[in-house]
Scaffold this active site. Structure first.
Site, mmCIF file in Angstrom:
data_model
loop_
_atom_site.group_PDB
_atom_site.id
_atom_site.type_symbol
_atom_site.label_atom_id
_atom_site.label_comp_id
_atom_site.label_asym_id
_atom_site.label_seq_id
_atom_site.Cartn_x
_atom_site.Cartn_y
_atom_site.Cartn_z
ATOM 1 N N THR A 135 30.054 7.865 33.480
ATOM 2 C CA THR A 135 30.375 8.566 34.839
ATOM 3 C C THR A 135 29.084 8.668 35.875
ATOM 4 O O THR A 135 29.167 9.184 36.653
ATOM 5 C CB THR A 135 31.063 9.778 34.828
ATOM 6 O OG1 THR A 135 30.205 10.517 34.044
ATOM 7 C CG2 THR A 135 32.280 9.689 34.147
ATOM 8 N N GLU A 136 28.023 8.032 35.242
ATOM 9 C CA GLU A 136 26.820 8.251 36.145
ATOM 10 C C GLU A 136 26.687 8.127 37.322
ATOM 11 O O GLU A 136 25.924 8.868 38.108
ATOM 12 C CB GLU A 136 25.550 7.486 35.092
ATOM 13 C CG GLU A 136 25.036 8.086 33.826
ATOM 14 C CD GLU A 136 25.998 7.274 32.611
ATOM 15 O OE1 GLU A 136 25.634 7.447 31.407
ATOM 16 O OE2 GLU A 136 27.044 6.961 32.963
ATOM 17 N N VAL A 137 27.296 6.875 37.837
ATOM 18 C CA VAL A 137 27.254 6.435 39.283
ATOM 19 C C VAL A 137 27.893 7.595 40.253
ATOM 20 O O VAL A 137 27.530 7.617 41.480
ATOM 21 C CB VAL A 137 27.896 5.131 39.618
ATOM 22 C CG1 VAL A 137 27.206 3.887 38.574
ATOM 23 C CG2 VAL A 137 29.359 5.244 39.310
ATOM 24 N N PHE A 141 23.552 8.688 39.611
ATOM 25 C CA PHE A 141 22.470 8.233 38.341
ATOM 26 C C PHE A 141 22.868 6.893 38.140
ATOM 27 O O PHE A 141 23.802 6.281 38.784
ATOM 28 C CB PHE A 141 22.799 9.369 37.319
ATOM 29 C CG PHE A 141 21.734 9.111 36.395
ATOM 30 C CD1 PHE A 141 20.319 9.069 36.446
ATOM 31 C CD2 PHE A 141 22.038 9.255 34.975
ATOM 32 C CE1 PHE A 141 19.368 9.025 35.526
ATOM 33 C CE2 PHE A 141 20.904 9.236 33.932
ATOM 34 C CZ PHE A 141 19.572 8.927 34.203
#
Length: 259
Positions: A135-137, A141
């Site tokens: 889920t970084e985006v 991130f």
């Protein structure tokens, strides 16, 4: 050694490393990453350990980076953030290239860095209720380190899907994508993983497991001609190993080999 954020236990020839921050959904911070590195190193150098199980305490496997940890990263200098990133990089390399088989036992959600840990294990089993994703985006991130391993594991197309959308997928979908080996009912997963570990301990040579892992991890690092030459060298070297000689003699004598 006494750990603060993880549990480490050896039973039989299996080391179990448990992320033990259930109140934080086993989120990662610098201290936890450091303890994981120490534990994996301890298992690697213990001649009595043949297989490692990685799991999480409580309802989650691992929720990724700790929120307080993320806040601290915003105050770090670039040099501090690079050093911190390299710590996580070294943990991932350590697990991926570990000379023992590493099994992920996923009994809850594995998100972002937590899903990264699942990605680099040799074998991964999850309960049906587990959700997985990078889920970084969604928080601005990037899934930088795990991308290197995920493309190798499930291919570029599916890696683009998961890494760019940041969506969570079901355990069933993760198995279909090749991220998990199998989805196992919650009441059976502990016994199932224990049986997989036991079968590896009793059914395969420790040297053969180590060398096979080395073969697999080195495939993408070389042109095919070099990889084949390297494989031939390792093949010849393994034939001289005592484990191979014992195993072949038992096979020829029609005796069951217990490792």
């Amino acid at each position: 050694m006494v750990f603060e954020h993880i549990l480490y236990n050896v039973s039989g020839r299996v080391a179990t490393i448990t992320l033990n921050r259930p109140e934080k959904r086993n989120a990662l911070n610098g201290a936890t990453v450091g303890e994981l590195r120490t534990a994996f190193n301890q298992a690697e150098t213990d001649p009595e350990v043949k297989v490692i199980i990685l799991k999480g305490a409580g309802e989650a496997f691992c929720a990724g980076a700790d929120l307080e940890y993320l806040q601290q990263l915003q105050r770090n200098t670039r040099e501090e953030n690079l050093a911190d990133s390299k710590e996580l990089m070294q943990l991932m390399q350590q697990i991926y290239y570990h000379n023992k088989v590493v099994i992920a036992q996923v009994e809850g959600h594995a998100i972002a860095g937590g899903c990264g840990l699942v990605t680099i294990c040799d074998l991964s089993y999850a309960i049906p209720a587990a959700k997985l994703g990078y889920t970084e985006v969604k928080i601005g991130f990037i899934p930088a380190l795990v991308s290197v391993f995920l493309v190798r594991k499930i291919g570029e197309g599916r890696a683009r899907d998961l890494l760019l959308t940041g969506r969570l997928i079901t355990a069933e979908k993760a198995e279909y994508y090749g991220l998990l080996n199998e989805v196992v009912p919650a009441d059976l997963i502990e016994a199932h993983v224990a049986k997989v570990a036991e079968d590896l301990c009793t059914g395969a040579s420790a040297n053969s497991l180590k060398v096979t892992k080395k073969l697999i991890t080195s495939v993408f690092d070389q042109p095919i001609e070099n990889a084949l030459l390297n494989a031939a060298e390792m093949n010849a070297e393994t034939r001289e190993h005592a484990d191979c000689q014992r195993g072949i003699n038992a096979f020829l004598a029609k005796e069951k080999m217990v490792w």
